[in-house]
Design an enzyme around this catalytic site. Structure first.
Site, short mmCIF file in Angstrom:
data_model
loop_
_atom_site.label_atom_id
_atom_site.label_comp_id
_atom_site.label_asym_id
_atom_site.label_seq_id
_atom_site.Cartn_x
_atom_site.Cartn_y
_atom_site.Cartn_z
CG HIS A 116 -10.14 -6.37 9.35
ND1 HIS A 116 -9.17 -6.93 10.13
CD2 HIS A 116 -9.82 -6.71 8.07
CE1 HIS A 116 -8.32 -7.61 9.35
NE2 HIS A 116 -8.69 -7.48 8.12
CD GLU A 141 -1.91 -2.31 1.57
OE1 GLU A 141 -0.75 -2.66 1.84
OE2 GLU A 141 -2.90 -3.07 1.69
C1 LIG Z 1 -1.88 -4.63 4.61
C2 LIG Z 1 -3.03 -5.43 4.17
N1 LIG Z 1 -3.50 -5.24 2.91
C3 LIG Z 1 -4.54 -5.98 2.46
C4 LIG Z 1 -5.14 -6.91 3.26
C5 LIG Z 1 -6.32 -7.75 2.73
N2 LIG Z 1 -5.91 -9.13 2.67
C6 LIG Z 1 -6.25 -10.01 3.63
S1 LIG Z 1 -5.55 -11.50 3.39
C7 LIG Z 1 -4.80 -11.02 1.98
C8 LIG Z 1 -3.96 -12.00 1.20
C9 LIG Z 1 -2.72 -12.35 1.90
O1 LIG Z 1 -2.08 -13.41 1.25
P1 LIG Z 1 -0.95 -14.27 1.93
O2 LIG Z 1 -0.05 -13.37 2.69
O3 LIG Z 1 -0.33 -15.10 0.89
O4 LIG Z 1 -1.68 -15.16 3.01
P2 LIG Z 1 -2.74 -16.32 2.79
O5 LIG Z 1 -4.08 -15.68 2.92
O6 LIG Z 1 -2.50 -16.93 1.45
O7 LIG Z 1 -2.50 -17.26 3.90
C10 LIG Z 1 -5.11 -9.70 1.70
C11 LIG Z 1 -4.63 -8.98 0.52
C12 LIG Z 1 -4.65 -7.04 4.57
N3 LIG Z 1 -5.19 -7.91 5.44
N4 LIG Z 1 -3.60 -6.31 4.98
#
Ligand SMILES: Cc1ncc(C[n+]2csc(CCOP(=O)(O)OP(=O)(O)O)c2C)c(N)n1
Ligand SMILES: Cc1ncc(C[n+]2csc(CCOP(=O)(O)OP(=O)(O)O)c2C)c(N)n1
Ligand SMILES: [Mg+2]
Ligand SMILES: [Mg+2]
Lengths: 351, 342, 351, 342
Positions: free
Chosen positions: A134, A65
């Site tokens: 959130h 971000e």
């Molecule tokens: C800083 C931030 N940006 C966006 C989000 C929204 N978001 C929640 S989970 C996620 C995906 C994260 O992927 P990963 O780190 O690979 O973890 P996984 O869910 O695959 O275990 C996103 C973009 C967030 N929680 N935090």
């Protein structure tokens, strides 16, 4: 004679339509952010855009971000008109450095030479037991900063017109969208139109008390007003719509008329935008108030997850009704028969 | 199959190939089963709408935290993401507090205030899970610093998804850990996606390990899908990390079986192919593999089933207790914003 | 009988002494941040610490404010008591995500299980034409957040006692330090002592008007009060010292007595901490005010660099004097003969 | 001496060794001289306290932006840090607006609102310099995106110090540029210190280029201290970046002659040794080297001196004009917070 075609559109549709029409009108407009073209389509607000405008103008990003905000700034000062979307304002917090240290003062520090036509959309609002990370709103963290415009439209037609105006604005605009509003529907003109930023709106005229509602709280205020009307209390509801720059006069005039004011915010009260509103109203309506200005907002705690505490944390129409009763010295009504809004009727998890 | 990318190559490979003793195999199986079965109960009960908190399911990925936590033998400080059911259970085995939190009860890990994304049992080394991507990572580095300074002998472990490596703070944390010579374990549960965005659409590097290595961490990769392999790798990595006072980065390929958030599958989303996932992952499911291994350790089917039944019973009891536990009284809302002196 | 040894100490000395004494008392305390052991020693506030306590307890960091804040959090929950220093609050903005999304709710989300004894020091205040990126204060961006304590002591003895209390506190405390205060000197006890957080202070008793001053503005308020006294106006100055949790009563009682209030902030007015103060005062002193509460703060622009515009941007004792005159209906005095504070007497660049 | 670390090895080395044509040599010398002499005037006049803005002097490092900006021949969009005097002058040659801004005059680049740390001449491709470490870097990436989309043919260049590579946003920006296939030039003016903290005390990687490369950028290193070497390297890097649509990372070793901020030296600070700096850097000062090169191009001493005198005169005139230019009226404070429609 101007014919204006209307049809029912919901708030997410209004956002989608504003973006789509502006992207059609102006090839420099593009929209991007985590999950924008994929996934949930940001509560449906970006549906169809990638199909229509291609990946160059509607794209996903890394979970970066901070850099992605600087990216928008760079694109904006070099001729494009970006719309950056955050599925929660809590993630926009990662963009604070760029927003406060860069985006807000690029125009000023260049003596007005550079313009920054950047829109940043941020979703707020209660979900499915989402807890402390959130659930923020943080209006005041941005209205505090000179050089940023901040809007939080409530109705679909306001949203369409104001988002259009924001996209056409040559300055950075942060647009707060309460997720429960995505369901709101009303008649919205089909053609593109602008509602100027910085102009508030009387959502409901009344004479006994003014409620200044922010975002979703206008919906709660309307519910409260309906209930109170049955008891003969006439409530005026003002939606500032734009938080910065603020249409102060509209509010001041209303409070001068009613002599009473409740500010209903969906944010923490302490140092919240409700504080700014209260400070101004008190200053400008000095001697005209029949009762102290009352602020309503989140409880001053991080947001808990469990429903029962969440219900204590979030204010709603009941909170407003009781505040008005208090202010007018009315007895607390039994609200058992009333139909309050519950998001559980609209969705049940997982987010 | 382990593809080590650091200098620990040989040792790791040998370790990974040596069969683990039966007790360890059993322990790992139990821990895997505990996590899997617990989530199966979540799937079962979630539609009742009593667990009103977003569910980011570990299902399919459990072998990562199970292997790592077992390797550290309780002496870990775990910092996990919102997808931390398995990490929590692997570290604490505490289904009581786990379900109580999901049900939002006073007996939960955060008396219902944290929910699924914020599980915490610091007394058992599971620190607060975090819902903002990558936020837990630097916290693990600070905890490692404290552990070293205070000589606790504990190992700080950050679990995170491949998406967290998009975030600048991951690289800052890595650099700091290497710079301060802290034996942090950075464990990437690399399921290949951030929600439905594949790594290739978010990261330009050919491999994450390759990008991490120059930052001064030993890097390890594992795409075995095998809990024993992860266990051995983690043991090795932790030993080396402590010995050399260097961070370790473990990139463990895994697969999330269910949708990003929620208890359903997401085959209809179109971003991944069910048949491929079934072939590559579900067919060699870590729990299944480990169960088969028990047989090769001469455990009878009935002995295994009895073990499973025992765990299942314990979980059912935890669910039951959670459902019956008290909901926090309204005045608890304002309690605990600040820590009150005892 | 308690003997208390005093000697003159300046504000930076008070900070240094508080940290040093606490580090002596408690081996878990450590101090870190960019430039902490090197360079300027953060306006001398960290001088001598690395020599005394070694590199393990007083150290420099990469320019990674985000990770370094998480680092502090991790160290805090695992048994240490970190003090993280930012040579400007503008750089602490990079820590916003950790402070708002993590530090502030670690205790709450664990049901009170984890404590976060973390102090974050941030320097504010005007320098040598520093412009938009080195001039913010942002008090309200943090007082808005439940779970954070926020202090901004004005005098050396307050600073020593409050910083000591902050270090001993089991909760995150953000400490704002105006760089011009580093020069302030007064008698400060030698031994360690605590001034409890959340307790304000009457800096000067008076009866005609209450000035609530924040940080440096208390110095300007005292200058203003001296000038006004010559004209027979008696000014009460209240220094809240702690912004969150706020010692509301002290302020309310004062304003009830004087009936008039000016809030003098060194931050932007819009959605600033002055808004929160005004909102509360108006609410609690309803009907007792002889004039609208007046807020004084930065102009609502990014901070310009050129001295002549900077002088317009920053409020000072003159601004306060004129506000009081306005409020009391006095004629504007000629202030030409008065001796106002000018930082140019203390330093001339380069920063 | 160029130590290329990317695949462009050979080409780069040849280019660097080929002597540049005289016109280029002269152009580079003039630009170097302009930056150096301008700062010498700052040193002279700063104590008069009329330039009341913090001064982060480029002195010693000028050859980096001078070489890069000349290589891009005006078609650069420059995003620089607070240490951007040389970058500004190399890109714009506009001493009028430069000094006016330092003196806080209406005729300055930001009518006095920006000061030394926020120089801007977007019409000439110098975007706003930034005083918060690394903040300008992602902005350069976005500008590259716009330039590509709009087909301007301009090259986005981020200048930053080695300290910026401590910051997560640098790595995010690098990754994004590579991912989006943007020909951004990331130019590190690697003077080895962030204030007085050496790179080794901030970064655990052995070399920055090594850490950058896996992120998907072509990396170049230069420790020649020679403006012509930088020029050639930058030309090569830019061509490749545009051709392959890949970011380029140039790590140019250099030396800050003066203190971190201010017009004095800092030999008494103790973090670096004057004799070493003089031997390694000041003795082979880029301006001096380039002046010597002009002689080898058969330029007479008097011709060189005349050129210098001409530039000096122009600068003096700019300083004079700046000192005489009007100070912004108080009501300008509130102007320009927002961009007003024309
Ligand atoms: C800083 C931030 N940006 C966006 C989000 C929204 N978001 C929640 S989970 C996620 C995906 C994260 O992927 P990963 O780190 O690979 O973890 P996984 O869910 O695959 O275990 C996103 C973009 C967030 N929680 N935090
Ligand atoms: C985010 C941030 N943190 C801290 C500072 C304070 N600061 C100003 S310059 C500087 C050193 C930067 O070093 P480097 O990037 O190598 O640039 P150089 O000054 O050597 O040109 C620091 C730490 C800052 N400006 N921004
Ligand atoms: Mg993932
Ligand atoms: Mg440097």
């Amino acid at each position: 004679m101007q014919v204006c075609f209307m049809r029912k559109l919901d708030y997410s549709g209004a956002i989608r339509e504003a973006m789509s029409q502006e992207m059609e009108r102006d090839p420099r407009v593009f929209v991007y952010g985590i999950g924008v073209p994929t996934w949930s389509k940001i509560f449906n607000t970006t549906r169809g855009l990638v199909e229509k405008f291609g990946k160059e103008r509607c794209f996903d990003t890394p979970i970066s971000e901070d850099a992605m905000t600087g990216f928008g700034l760079g694109a904006a000062i070099r001729g494009l008109r970006p719309i950056h979307v955050h599925i929660r304002v809590d993630f926009m917090i990662l963009a604070t450095n760029q927003l406060l240290n860069m985006v807000s003062n690029y125009t000023y520090s260049t003596g007005g030479k550079l313009k920054v036509p950047l829109v940043v959309r941020a979703v707020i609002g209660r979900g499915w037991g989402q807890g402390a990370q959130h659930s923020k709103s943080l209006f005041s963290n941005f209205t505090h900063i000179p050089g940023l415009k901040v809007i939080a439209p409530t109705t679909p037609s306001d949203m369409k017109g104001m988002l259009t105006a924001a996209i056409r604005d040559d300055n950075p605009v942060i647009c707060f969208e309460h997720r429960w509003l995505y369901w709101a529907e009303e008649d919205v003109p089909e053609e593109p139109y602008e509602i100027p930023l910085g102009v508030g709106r009387i959502l409901r005229p009344g004479k006994d008390v003014t409620i200044v509602g922010l975002s979703w709280m206008n919906v709660e205020a309307r519910l409260a007003a309906d209930i109170l009307q049955k008891r003969g209390v006439s409530v005026e509801i003002i939606d500032p719509r734009t938080l910065a720059p603020l249409d102060e006069n509209l509010i001041i005039e209303s409070v001068k008329r009613t002599g009473r004011c409740i500010i209903a915010d969906c944010d923490w009260v302490d140092s919240g935008f409700s504080a700014e509103l209260s400070a101004r109203i008190n200053e400008k309506c000095f001697g005209r108030l029949k009762a102290p200005v009352k602020r309503i907002g989140f409880a001053h705690t991080p947001c808990p997850t469990v429903r029962e505490l969440e219900n204590e944390f979030y204010p709603n129409a009941k909170t407003i009704v009781h505040a008005v009763e208090d202010m007018l010295g009315l007895e607390a009504a039994n609200l058992d028969g009333e139909d309050f809004f519950s998001h559980e009727r609209r969705f049940r998890g997982p987010f | 199959m382990v593809r080590p990318t650091s200098k620990t190559t040989t040792v790791t490979m040998i370790l990974a190939r040596e069969p683990l003793p039966k007790t360890t195999a059993v322990q790992l199986f139990k821990s895997l089963f505990l996590a899997r079965r617990s989530e199966e109960y979540i799937v079962k009960h979630y539609p009742e709408n009593q667990m009103r908190t977003p569910m980011h399911m570990s299902m399919g990925q459990e072998f990562v935290p199970v292997g790592v936590c077992a390797a550290l033998d309780g002496k870990a400080d775990v910092f996990a993401s919102y997808r931390s059911h398995a990490a929590f259970l692997a570290q604490t085995h505490d289904t009581d507090r786990f379900f109580s939190e999901l049900y939002g009860r006073t007996s939960g890990t955060g008396e219902g205030k944290g929910g699924s994304m914020h599980l915490a049992a610091p007394d058992q080394g599971h620190m607060l899970s975090s819902g903002v991507v990558a936020t837990q990572i630097p916290v693990a580095v600070g905890a490692a610093f404290a552990n070293l300074r205070l000589g606790t002998g504990r190992t700080s472990v950050a679990f995170f998804g491949d998406g967290a490596a998009d975030a600048g703070v991951f690289w800052e944390s890595l650099n700091s850990a290497a710079l301060f010579r802290l034996p942090v374990m950075f464990v990437c549960e690399d399921n290949g996606y951030a929600v439905d965005t594949p790594r290739e659409a978010r990261q330009a590097s050919r491999s994450l390990g390759e990008a991490v290595r120059p930052f001064g961490a030993d890097t390890y990769e594992d795409d075995s899908g095998d809990v024993e392999s992860v266990y051995s790798l983690a043991k090795e990595a932790a030993a080396k990390a402590h010995c050399d006072r260097r961070p370790a980065f473990l990139n463990i390929k895994c697969c999330r079986y269910l949708e990003h958030v929620g208890i359903g599958t997401d085959w209809n989303w179109g971003y991944r192919d069910q048949a491929t996932v079934e072939r590559d992952w579900i067919s060699r499911d870590a729990l299944k593999m480990q169960r088969a291994r028990l047989a090769s350790h001469q455990m009878s089917e009935s002995a295994i089933a009895a073990m499973e039944e025992e765990i299942d019973k314990a979980i059912r009891a935890s669910v039951q207790r959670a459902m019956e536990a008290p909901i926090p009284a309204p005045d608890r809302l304002h309690a605990g914003v600040f820590h009150e002196k005892a």
